[in-house]
Design an enzyme around this catalytic site. Structure first.
Site, mmCIF file in Angstrom:
data_model
loop_
_atom_site.group_PDB
_atom_site.id
_atom_site.type_symbol
_atom_site.label_atom_id
_atom_site.label_comp_id
_atom_site.label_asym_id
_atom_site.label_seq_id
_atom_site.Cartn_x
_atom_site.Cartn_y
_atom_site.Cartn_z
ATOM 1 N N CYS A 64 0.810 -1.227 0.000
ATOM 2 C CA CYS A 64 0.000 0.000 0.000
ATOM 3 C C CYS A 64 0.836 1.267 0.000
ATOM 4 O O CYS A 64 0.634 2.165 -0.827
ATOM 5 C CB CYS A 64 -0.996 -0.007 1.155
ATOM 6 S SG CYS A 64 -0.260 0.005 2.813
ATOM 7 N N HIS A 116 -2.630 0.708 6.734
ATOM 8 C CA HIS A 116 -2.958 0.755 5.308
ATOM 9 C C HIS A 116 -3.133 2.201 4.865
ATOM 10 O O HIS A 116 -3.537 3.062 5.646
ATOM 11 C CB HIS A 116 -4.251 -0.038 5.048
ATOM 12 C CG HIS A 116 -4.560 -0.217 3.601
ATOM 13 N ND1 HIS A 116 -3.780 -0.987 2.772
ATOM 14 C CD2 HIS A 116 -5.548 0.288 2.821
ATOM 15 C CE1 HIS A 116 -4.293 -0.962 1.546
ATOM 16 N NE2 HIS A 116 -5.364 -0.182 1.551
ATOM 17 N N ASP A 128 -5.949 1.781 -4.183
ATOM 18 C CA ASP A 128 -4.989 1.291 -3.197
ATOM 19 C C ASP A 128 -4.454 -0.064 -3.614
ATOM 20 O O ASP A 128 -5.026 -0.741 -4.453
ATOM 21 C CB ASP A 128 -5.617 1.221 -1.800
ATOM 22 C CG ASP A 128 -6.767 0.226 -1.715
ATOM 23 O OD1 ASP A 128 -7.545 0.098 -2.684
ATOM 24 O OD2 ASP A 128 -6.906 -0.433 -0.665
#
Length: 164
Positions: A64, A116, A128
């Site tokens: 990420c 994240h 993402d």
């Protein structure tokens, strides 16, 4: 014994966050210009479907924060810290009501346990890199717990915004 382990784990997370803050530079908030966002968005879109690999920073696989770092480096010439927690710690936070295209959205257990990050692309959506690869999805999906939003400076001018 469980309480001791939990206390040690919490301390370790806080300590990690502290060192991540002390090792990064705070970036002032200025909204990405439409040209900057367009360039960032084009880079992000070009990598849709790329594989997820923990620790990968592109160009064929990402985690990420490797993805957000890659997109900003290639799309706007901005270098971001390597991890999601370090990115969160180094950037100017904004409220969800003031989120703009190009802002980063952070997820986790708390502001001290970021796990994240995604790139906000408008209309409640983000791009993402996660276990399904690089995808476009809702920011407020039931499997994510958003804990903060931040603006990446793409210019030298500083603008102010409401913090979280």
């Amino acid at each position: 014994m469980k309480k001791v382990i939990k206390t040690i784990a919490t301390f370790a997370l806080v300590l990690t966050g502290f060192f991540a803050v002390s090792e990064t530079t705070t970036t002032t908030a200025s909204a990405a210009s439409s040209d900057d966002f367009s360039s960032i968005y084009q880079v992000a879109k070009a990598h849709m479907g790329a594989r997820y690999v923990y620790g990968a920073t592109g160009p064929t696989a990402f985690d990420c924060s490797g993805f957000t770092g890659y997109v900003y480096k290639k799309g706007a010439g901005v270098t971001l810290p390597r991890t999601a927690q370090a990115q969160f710690n180094s950037l100017k936070h904004v409220s969800y009501k003031n989120i703009q295209k190009g802002d980063l959205v952070f997820f986790g257990g708390s502001k001290y346990a970021i796990s994240h990050v995604g790139l906000y692309v408008g209309n409640g959506k983000m791009i993402d890199a996660q276990n399904r690869g690089v995808v476009r999805e809702a920011v407020h999906a039931p499997w994510w717990h958003a804990v903060g939003y931040a603006r990446v400076s793409t210019s030298t001018s500083a603008a102010t915004d409401d913090a979280n």
